[in-house]
Design an enzyme around this catalytic site. Structure first.
Site, PDB file in Angstrom:
ATOM      1  CG  ASP A 188      37.478 -36.109   2.876  1.00 37.81           C
ATOM      2  OD1 ASP A 188      37.203 -34.903   2.694  1.00 37.81           O
ATOM      3  OD2 ASP A 188      37.467 -36.956   1.967  1.00 37.81           O
ATOM      4  CE  LYS A 234      33.007 -30.528  -3.308  1.00 32.28           C
ATOM      5  NZ  LYS A 234      32.794 -31.743  -4.030  1.00 32.28           N
ATOM      6  CE1 TYR A 254      33.376 -40.728  -4.460  1.00 34.52           C
ATOM      7  CE2 TYR A 254      33.422 -38.370  -4.041  1.00 34.52           C
ATOM      8  CZ  TYR A 254      33.609 -39.446  -4.896  1.00 34.52           C
ATOM      9  OH  TYR A 254      34.025 -39.214  -6.190  1.00 34.52           O
TER      10      TYR A 254
HETATM   11  N1  HOZ Z   1      30.369 -36.357  -5.863  1.00 38.21           N
HETATM   12  C1  HOZ Z   1      29.825 -35.050  -5.709  1.00 38.21           C
HETATM   13  C2  HOZ Z   1      28.934 -34.927  -4.553  1.00 38.21           C
HETATM   14  N2  HOZ Z   1      29.363 -35.508  -3.346  1.00 38.21           N
HETATM   15  C3  HOZ Z   1      29.085 -34.600  -6.927  1.00 38.21           C
HETATM   16  C4  HOZ Z   1      29.996 -33.856  -7.807  1.00 38.21           C
HETATM   17  C5  HOZ Z   1      29.336 -33.160  -8.977  1.00 38.21           C
HETATM   18  O1  HOZ Z   1      28.513 -33.717  -9.661  1.00 38.21           O
HETATM   19  O2  HOZ Z   1      29.674 -32.031  -9.191  1.00 38.21           O
END
Ligand code: HOZ
Length: 427
Positions: free
Chosen positions: A237, A265, A142
Site C-alpha cells: 500500500d 491521492k 491503515y
Molecule cells: N486518514 C487520513 C490520514 N491518514 C486523514 C484524511 C483526512 O482527514 O483528510
C-alpha cells in the site's frame, strides 16, 4: 468567536462531527479545527486569515507544494474541455504509461477514485487470481475504510480508539489475519497454519498511519520470500510512500518488488484519485478481461488525470526533487533527533525521506503496541504550541509529517527553533 469556531459550530449541526473525515475534527487534540480557505506553496491560510506553515500537504499529495502553477494550468486547460465523460480518454493512457514506466513492478494499472477503493479492488483481484480468501494485514497499518481492513487499523480509527469499527459484519473480517508490524515470526506462524489459503499479504512498506514506523532490516525481504514460496500476492500500500520516497516509491527505496501496489491521492496531485496495478497476469483477472468486477464512472476522470499527470511528469523528469526531499528530511528530522539528545527528551523521532514524526515515549517505536505507548497528552500540548506559532502538523499522534518541494531551509530551521523553544520549557 473566530470564523473557524463559527463554521465548526454550524458544521457539527449538519455533518457528523462537523467534518468529512474524522482526524481533521481535531478531537484528539481538544481544539477547534481550522477551516482552510486557501493554500499556496508551503502555506495554508484559514478562514480568519491566519497563515500556517503546513506539514500535512493534504496528507501527502502536495509533493510540489500547494497550488503549484504548472499543475493549476493543466487542470484549468482540462476543465475547459469538460469535467467528466464516463468514457475512455487519452489522458488515462498517458497516466497508465507513465506509472508503468516509473514503477518497474507495475505492468498494468487501473485507475480508481481513492486509496480505499484501490485497496478494496487490489484485494479482490488477489483473491480472484489465487482463488483463496484469507489475507494478512498488520496491526496499525491503515488501508482505507473498506470493511475487511478495519481490524486494528491505524490513522483515524487509532486516534479515535475504535480500531475495530462497529458496523462491520463479522463475516467481512473473518478472513483477515493479523500480524504485528516487524514481527516476521508471527507472519511465519500464520503461513505455517494456513499458507495455501492466503491470497494476499498487504502492508504499508513504511507504516505511516500509526505515526511513522520503519520496517526493520530484512522484514520486507522476508515477507517477499514468504509470499513467493506460498503463491501469495504481496500488496504494497503505497498511498503515502508512492512517488514520494523515490520515483518508484518504497519499492525503489528498499529495493523490493511487490506483486500489486495501491496508490491514492498522490497520483491525483491532490485531486480524488487512486489506482492499483502490478503484474500483468494478476491484473488481467480484472473485468472486462477477467471475472473480477470493479468499475467507476469517475475513474480516470479527465481533470484528475490532468493534475496527476502534471505532477508525476514533473517528478519523473526532475529526479533531483527526491534528493532535495531526502536532504530536507535529514535537516528537519535529523535536527529533531539532535534536539532530543541535547535536551535529553523521552521522545523518539522516526523518519524516512520526507516522512517523519515524533513520539512521546522513552522506548523505540517499532509497531502498533509501542506506538500506542506514546503519551498523547504530551503530544496535544506540543501540537497546540506548534499551531499557536503558525506550524500546522497533523492533529493526531498517529499520523506523519510530510515535506514538500516548497519547504525551504528557512522554514525547516524556523520549525526546529519553534520546537526547541517548546521543549526547553517542557522537558
Ligand atoms: N486518514 C487520513 C490520514 N491518514 C486523514 C484524511 C483526512 O482527514 O483528510
Amino acid at each position: 468567536m473566530t470564523k473557524s469556531e463559527e463554521l465548526f459550530r454550524e458544521a457539527v449541526t449538519k455533518i457528523p462531527g462537523g467534518v468529512n473525515s474524522p482526524v481533521r475534527a481535531f478531537g484528539s487534540v481538544g481544539m477547534t479545527p481550522r477551516f482552510i480557505a486557501s493554500a499556496e506553496g508551503a502555506y495554508l491560510t484559514d478562514a480568519d486569515g491566519n497563515r500556517y506553515l503546513d506539514y500535512i500537504g493534504s496528507w501527502g499529495p502536495m509533493i510540489l507544494g500547494h497550488a503549484n502553477p504548472m499543475v493549476l494550468e493543466k487542470v484549468s486547460e482540462a476543465c475547459q474541455k469538460g469535467l467528466s465523460f464516463g468514457a475512455a480518454t487519452e489522458a488515462e493512457v498517458d497516466m497508465a504509461g507513465l506509472i508503468c514506466s516509473m514503477v518497474p513492478s507495475v505492468e498494468m494499472v487501473r485507475m480508481v477514485n481513492s486509496g480505499t477503493e484501490a485497496v478494496m479492488s487490489a484485494v479482490r483481484a488477489a483473491r480472484g487470481y489465487t482463488g483463496r480468501d484469507k489475507i494478512i494485514k498488520f496491526e496499525g497499518c491503515y488501508h482505507g475504510h473498506c470493511d475487511a481492513m478495519l481490524v486494528k487499523a491505524g490513522s483515524g480509527v487509532m486516534t479515535a480508539g475504535i480500531p475495530d469499527s462497529s458496523g462491520v459484519p463479522k463475516g467481512c473480517t473473518q478472513d483477515t489475519l493479523l500480524a504485528g508490524y516487524n514481527d516476521i515470526s508471527g507472519v511465519e506462524k500464520l503461513f505455517d497454519a494456513c499458507g495455501r489459503e492466503i491470497a494476499a499479504v498487504i502492508i504499508e512498506p513504511i507504516g505511516a498511519n500509526m505515526g511513522v514506523v520503519l520496517p526493520e532490516k530484512g522484514f520486507l525481504e522476508k515477507l517477499r520470500a514468504l509470499c513467493t514460496e506460498n503463491g501469495t500476492v504481496l500488496i504494497f500500500d503505497e498511498v503515502i510512500t508512492g512517488f514520494r520516497l523515490a520515483r518508484a516509491g518504497a519499492q525503489e527505496y528498499f529495493g523490493i518488488r511487490a506483486d500489486l501496489t495501491t496508490y491514492g491521492k498522490i497520483i491525483g496531485g491532490g485531486m480524488p484519485v487512486g489506482a492499483y496495478g502490478g503484474k500483468r497476469e494478476i491484473m488481467e483477472v480484472v473485468a472486462p478481461v477477467g471475472s473480477v468486477y470493479q468499475a467507476g464512472t469517475l475513474s480516470g476522470n479527465p481533470v484528475a488525470m490532468a493534475a496527476g499527470l502534471a505532477q508525476l511528469t514533473y517528478l519523473n523528469e526532475h529526479p533531483e526533487v527526491y534528493k532535495q526531499l531526502q536532504e530536507k528530511g535529514e535537516l528537519l528530522y535529523g535536527g529533531m533527533k539532535a534536539m532530543c539528545r541535547e535536551l535529553n527528551l523521552s521522545c523518539q523521532v522516526n523518519a524516512a525521506g520526507s516522512l517523519g514524526c515524533m513520539f512521546f515515549t522513552p522506548e523505540a517505536v517499532t509497531d502498533y503496541t509501542s506506538a500506542k505507548k506514546s503519551d498523547t497528552a504530551a503530544f496535544c500540548s506540543y501540537f497546540s504550541h506548534m499551531l499557536e506559532h503558525g506550524i500546522y502538523i497533523a492533529p493526531s499522534q498517529f499520523e506523519a509529517m510530510f515535506l514538500s518541494a516548497a519547504h525551504t531551509e528557512e522554514h525547516l530551521r524556523f520549525t526546529l527553533d519553534t520546537m526547541h523553544k517548546y521543549f526547553e520549557k517542557h522537558c
